[in-house]
Design an enzyme around this catalytic site. Structure first.
Site, PDB file in Angstrom:
ATOM      1  N   ARG A 243      66.768  72.425 -45.698  1.00 56.40           N
ATOM      2  CA  ARG A 243      67.718  73.497 -45.113  1.00 56.40           C
ATOM      3  C   ARG A 243      67.986  74.512 -46.049  1.00 56.40           C
ATOM      4  NH1 ARG A 243      71.930  72.683 -41.146  1.00 56.40           N
ATOM      5  NH2 ARG A 243      71.149  70.832 -40.224  1.00 56.40           N
TER       6      ARG A 243
ATOM      7  N   SER B 190      67.127  63.970 -44.659  1.00 51.02           N
ATOM      8  CA  SER B 190      67.924  63.383 -43.922  1.00 51.02           C
ATOM      9  C   SER B 190      68.772  64.567 -43.165  1.00 51.02           C
ATOM     10  CB  SER B 190      68.963  62.402 -44.264  1.00 51.02           C
ATOM     11  OG  SER B 190      68.250  61.414 -44.922  1.00 51.02           O
TER      12      SER B 190
ATOM     13  N   THR C 144      63.889  63.859 -36.025  1.00 49.55           N
ATOM     14  CA  THR C 144      63.617  63.244 -34.519  1.00 49.55           C
ATOM     15  C   THR C 144      63.575  64.139 -33.496  1.00 49.55           C
ATOM     16  OG1 THR C 144      65.035  61.308 -35.520  1.00 49.55           O
ATOM     17  CG2 THR C 144      64.863  61.484 -32.930  1.00 49.55           C
TER      18      THR C 144
ATOM     19  N   GLY D 285      63.451  73.388 -29.333  1.00 46.40           N
ATOM     20  CA  GLY D 285      61.922  73.489 -28.691  1.00 46.40           C
ATOM     21  C   GLY D 285      61.041  74.844 -29.392  1.00 46.40           C
TER      22      GLY D 285
ATOM     23  N   ASP E 291      60.362  58.932 -38.306  1.00 49.57           N
ATOM     24  CA  ASP E 291      60.966  58.743 -39.764  1.00 49.57           C
ATOM     25  C   ASP E 291      59.927  58.484 -40.646  1.00 49.57           C
ATOM     26  OD1 ASP E 291      63.442  58.846 -40.913  1.00 49.57           O
ATOM     27  OD2 ASP E 291      63.406  56.854 -41.251  1.00 49.57           O
TER      28      ASP E 291
ATOM     29  N   CYS F  80      67.963  67.164 -41.255  1.00 44.46           N
ATOM     30  CA  CYS F  80      67.264  68.237 -40.682  1.00 44.46           C
ATOM     31  C   CYS F  80      66.648  68.337 -39.503  1.00 44.46           C
ATOM     32  CB  CYS F  80      66.519  68.490 -41.829  1.00 44.46           C
ATOM     33  SG  CYS F  80      67.170  69.101 -43.448  1.00 44.46           S
TER      34      CYS F  80
ATOM     35  N   ARG G 178      74.085  54.427 -44.997  1.00 46.04           N
ATOM     36  CA  ARG G 178      73.359  54.029 -46.404  1.00 46.04           C
ATOM     37  C   ARG G 178      74.393  54.126 -47.404  1.00 46.04           C
ATOM     38  NH1 ARG G 178      69.799  56.852 -47.984  1.00 46.04           N
ATOM     39  NH2 ARG G 178      69.865  58.688 -46.598  1.00 46.04           N
TER      40      ARG G 178
ATOM     41  N   HIS H 197      58.371  59.404 -45.912  1.00 46.81           N
ATOM     42  CA  HIS H 197      59.699  59.786 -45.075  1.00 46.81           C
ATOM     43  C   HIS H 197      59.150  61.003 -44.293  1.00 46.81           C
ATOM     44  CE1 HIS H 197      64.042  60.680 -44.902  1.00 46.81           C
ATOM     45  NE2 HIS H 197      63.728  60.057 -43.946  1.00 46.81           N
TER      46      HIS H 197
ATOM     47  N   LYS I 251      64.005  51.395 -44.320  1.00 43.82           N
ATOM     48  CA  LYS I 251      63.721  52.136 -45.655  1.00 43.82           C
ATOM     49  C   LYS I 251      63.524  51.163 -46.815  1.00 43.82           C
ATOM     50  CE  LYS I 251      65.568  55.963 -43.873  1.00 43.82           C
ATOM     51  NZ  LYS I 251      64.773  57.115 -43.537  1.00 43.82           N
TER      52      LYS I 251
ATOM     53  N   TYR J  76      75.024  47.221 -41.809  1.00 42.80           N
ATOM     54  CA  TYR J  76      74.873  48.739 -41.170  1.00 42.80           C
ATOM     55  C   TYR J  76      73.384  49.398 -41.507  1.00 42.80           C
ATOM     56  CZ  TYR J  76      75.437  53.062 -39.200  1.00 42.80           C
ATOM     57  OH  TYR J  76      75.412  54.275 -38.240  1.00 42.80           O
ATOM     58  N   GLY J  77      72.694  49.835 -40.524  1.00 45.70           N
ATOM     59  CA  GLY J  77      71.637  50.657 -40.541  1.00 45.70           C
ATOM     60  C   GLY J  77      70.591  50.366 -41.830  1.00 45.70           C
ATOM     61  N   GLY J  78      70.429  51.248 -42.640  1.00 45.92           N
ATOM     62  CA  GLY J  78      69.450  51.460 -43.696  1.00 45.92           C
ATOM     63  C   GLY J  78      69.492  50.273 -44.809  1.00 45.92           C
TER      64      GLY J  78
ATOM     65  N   SER K 198      77.041  57.765 -36.263  1.00 44.83           N
ATOM     66  CA  SER K 198      76.785  56.795 -35.120  1.00 44.83           C
ATOM     67  C   SER K 198      75.425  56.954 -34.722  1.00 44.83           C
ATOM     68  CB  SER K 198      77.864  57.009 -33.840  1.00 44.83           C
ATOM     69  OG  SER K 198      77.704  58.428 -33.367  1.00 44.83           O
ATOM     70  N   ARG K 199      75.028  55.918 -34.101  1.00 47.56           N
ATOM     71  CA  ARG K 199      73.542  55.769 -33.879  1.00 47.56           C
ATOM     72  C   ARG K 199      73.023  55.031 -32.620  1.00 47.56           C
ATOM     73  NH1 ARG K 199      69.905  58.166 -37.983  1.00 47.56           N
ATOM     74  NH2 ARG K 199      71.392  58.861 -39.816  1.00 47.56           N
TER      75      ARG K 199
HETATM   76  O1  O2Y Z   1      73.082  55.636 -42.473  1.00 44.25           O
HETATM   77  C1  O2Y Z   1      72.070  54.986 -42.396  1.00 44.25           C
HETATM   78  O2  O2Y Z   1      71.719  53.752 -42.655  1.00 44.25           O
HETATM   79  C2  O2Y Z   1      70.855  55.511 -41.587  1.00 44.25           C
HETATM   80  S1  O2Y Z   1      69.877  56.762 -42.374  1.00 44.25           S
HETATM   81  C3  O2Y Z   1      68.638  57.172 -41.544  1.00 44.25           C
HETATM   82  C4  O2Y Z   1      68.514  56.437 -40.172  1.00 44.25           C
HETATM   83  C5  O2Y Z   1      67.232  56.851 -39.542  1.00 44.25           C
HETATM   84  C6  O2Y Z   1      66.346  57.555 -40.137  1.00 44.25           C
HETATM   85  N1  O2Y Z   1      66.465  58.262 -41.255  1.00 44.25           N
HETATM   86  C7  O2Y Z   1      67.880  57.979 -41.974  1.00 44.25           C
HETATM   87  C8  O2Y Z   1      67.720  58.767 -43.368  1.00 44.25           C
HETATM   88  O3  O2Y Z   1      68.812  58.617 -43.632  1.00 44.25           O
HETATM   89  O4  O2Y Z   1      66.726  59.494 -43.596  1.00 44.25           O
HETATM   90 MN    MN Z   2      65.072  59.040 -42.343  1.00 47.65          MN
END
Ligand code: O2Y
Ligand code: MN
Length: 582
Positions: free
Chosen positions: A396, A247, A252, A490, A274, A249, A68, A225, A205, A196-198, A364-365
């Site tokens: 954190r 993010s 998941t 755990g 999430d 922390c 992101r 969130h 998001k 990519y992703g978000g 990586s995801r």
């Molecule tokens: O970098 C990205 O696009 C992914 S960031 C992300 C992905 C899944 C769940 N949460 C996040 C986040 O940054 O909070």
């Molecule tokens: Mn997230």
């Protein structure tokens, strides 16, 4: 003008982007096969070892497009003050003028996929329809996993205009021409220049947090969130909790925790990892749904030790992005199990040898259907959601926050959430060792002024006759030599157990200036070898650290001026007084 509002919008964007073909996605399995075949042909996808990972594919994003990009993400509200001081703002006129030329003709020679999707369970009063058009086959295949896509969404929408339109194009993938734009008044998203992703999976998001938080404020609900989990107790009762952490922390991992107290009858059920949409129910309780249908989890560090449920989930029908692969076509990343095999192909597609750079990208995801996960709650798709007994905030923090504490009431809990912060690590994309204030973990995701956001939380609380209790946890407290004091993973179930006991009015606690902290004997530590001194340190309220925290919070809150509710200042003053007085 003919056609439904959706058809008219698709015609409009096709006239701008000029694709060669338009494909309306129906969400069927046959369509998934066609998308993967197309992706394989154009080298967007690579097939992984189908014997070990049936239905799984690898995708490599452009090396400059791996996360992101907050600095390229804008809230384009009509008035800047409605976006607030913590968001990047651009006027809707400037945003359109800047990006329309980037969309013009961008899909020439390409296919435009129309992706109607539902966020939330099918048939739920919580659910909302979105439609993304994209020229990325990877986005189309990923949105099939992350949302309820296709026919179901068109059926829910009918001829209504009540959907969130999202226009996405890869553009030329250049960071100079990358923009992630949100027009909250029109409930519209434009994203260009990233695959990519978000940035590109617009249901996540962009819609489910930034646009949905704005909608939630107007309509009286919360888009957060947060993970959602259920803790089953020995009597078989399940207590649902929603937890917000910045993010990186471990949201998941917590959502999918495997309980070491299973022989006592404590077990965790996953509802979401999430995002949570929360509403006040007719019974005065807070009810939550997970709007997503899949997980977009981070690969490095995920292993049978840290998250066995996720490791089981990703064995089929999963898209891996920017991981390394072994000679046998198996996905690999740092932390999966010991050191890497001698021969790997890295995330860029180059040969990797031990001692060289990381084989998998740190961000990586995997994109994995939620139904694959063995710990999914039988209620994860309940249309009415699940009732929330506890809200957990966390971050954190090396020194300032104890392992767990409970707020005095809802208003104090909102202040605890508003004061959240996290110290960055090497794994995060920000500078190392810096405290980043991140209220309710929503700083990058709140689609409006966060002063108004805190006021909205207070208003929602006033409508709850049975509000959830609010807690703060910190798994990352360190000792003198910087070592983590709490085992985490755990073992965090022991803290969840105390939280549920507090909700029932049972767990023991000491009242401190910051809230209720467990008495030394009230946490179940059976089977752990933690010394009394370590526990004392984990639960200690460090007065000096809190004095400094108060000053940093003040500086942060001041930027909201008149938009910050007086209640937050009242709580800040009350905490200062308690710290001074005791
Ligand atoms: O970098 C990205 O696009 C992914 S960031 C992300 C992905 C899944 C769940 N949460 C996040 C986040 O940054 O909070
Ligand atoms: Mn997230």
């Amino acid at each position: 003008m003919s056609g439904t509002p959706l058809e008219r919008w698709v015609d409009e964007v096709a006239a701008i982007t000029q694709p060669d073909r338009i494909v309306w996605c129906d969400g069927s399995d046959e369509e998934a096969q066609r998308l993967y075949e197309q992706g394989l042909a154009e080298k967007t996808f690579y097939r992984l070892n189908q014997k070990a990972y049936p239905g799984c594919h690898l995708h490599r994003s452009h090396p400059s497009d791996v996360a992101r990009t907050e600095h390229l993400t804008f809230i384009c509200s009509r008035r800047q003050e409605d976006a607030g001081p913590t968001n990047n703002w651009m006027s809707p006129e400037e945003a359109r003028a800047k990006t329309l030329p980037l969309f013009r003709g961008a899909m020439r020679g390409r296919t435009m996929y129309v992706l109607p999707y539902i966020m939330g369970p099918v048939g739920s009063p919580f659910s909302k329809v979105g439609v993304e058009v994209t020229d990325s086959v990877y986005v189309a295949a990923s949105m099939r996993i992350m949302t309820r896509l296709g026919k179901v969404a068109l059926e829910q929408l009918g001829s209504s205009e009540d959907f969130c339109p999202g226009l996405h194009s890869l553009g030329d993938l250049s960071p100079e021409r990358r923009f992630i734009l949100h027009f909250p008044e029109e409930r519209t998203i434009w994203s260009v220049g990233s695959g990519y992703g978000g940035n590109a999976l617009l249901g996540k998001k962009c819609f489910s947090l930034r646009i949905a938080s704005w909608m939630g404020r107007q309509e009286g609900w919360l888009a957060e969130h947060m993970l959602i989990l259920g803790l089953e107790d020995p009597s078989g009762q399940v207590w649902y909790m929603a937890a917000a952490f910045p993010s990186a922390c471990g949201k998941t991992n917590l959502a999918m925790l495997v309980s070491p107290l299973a022989d006592q009858g404590y077990r965790v059920w996953t509802v979401g990892d999430d995002i949570a949409w929360l509403r006040v129910g007719p019974d005065g309780r807070l009810w939550a749904v997970n709007p997503e249908a899949g997980f977009f989890g981070v690969a490095p560090g995920t292993s049978d030790r840290t998250n066995p449920n996720m490791m089981a989930a990703i064995r089929r029908s999963t898209i891996f992005t920017n991981v390394a692969i072994t000679q046998d076509g198996l996905p690999w990343w740092e932390g999966i199990n010991g050191t890497g095999p001698d021969s790997l192909i890295d995330w860029r597609g180059n040969r990797w040898s031990p001692g060289s750079d990381k084989a998998a990208h740190p961000n990586s995801r995997f994109t994995v259907p939620a139904r694959n996960c063995p710990s999914m709650s039988p209620h994860w798709e309940d249309p009415q959601g699940v009732p929330i007994s506890a809200i957990i905030f966390g971050g954190r923090r090396a020194r300032v926050a104890p392992l767990v504490y409970q707020s005095f009431d809802w208003q104090h809990g909102v202040f605890v959430g508003a004061g959240m912060a996290s110290e960055t690590t090497a794994a995060a994309i920000h500078a190392v060792g810096v405290t980043r204030r991140d209220p309710m973990a929503m700083l990058p995701f709140c689609g409006y002024n966060m002063g108004d956001y805190f006021a909205h939380w207070l208003r929602v609380g006033a409508r709850l006759s049975q509000p959830p209790a609010i807690f703060h946890v910190n798994w990352f407290r360190t000792g003198e030599s910087g070592q983590f004091l709490w085992p985490g993973f755990g073992e965090n179930v022991r803290v969840l157990k105390w939280i549920v006991e507090r909700v029932q009015g049972k767990g023991e606690a000491t009242e401190t200036p910051i809230g209720f902290v467990p008495t030394p004997g009230s946490l179940d530590l059976e089977g752990l070898s933690l010394s009394p001194e370590t526990m004392e340190e984990l639960l200690r309220v460090d007065r000096d650290a809190w004095e400094q925290e108060l000053a940093e919070q003040k500086q942060f809150f001041e930027q909201f001026g008149e938009r910050l509710p007086q209640e937050i200042w009242q709580e800040h003053a009350a905490l200062a007084a308690r710290l001074g007085a005791s």
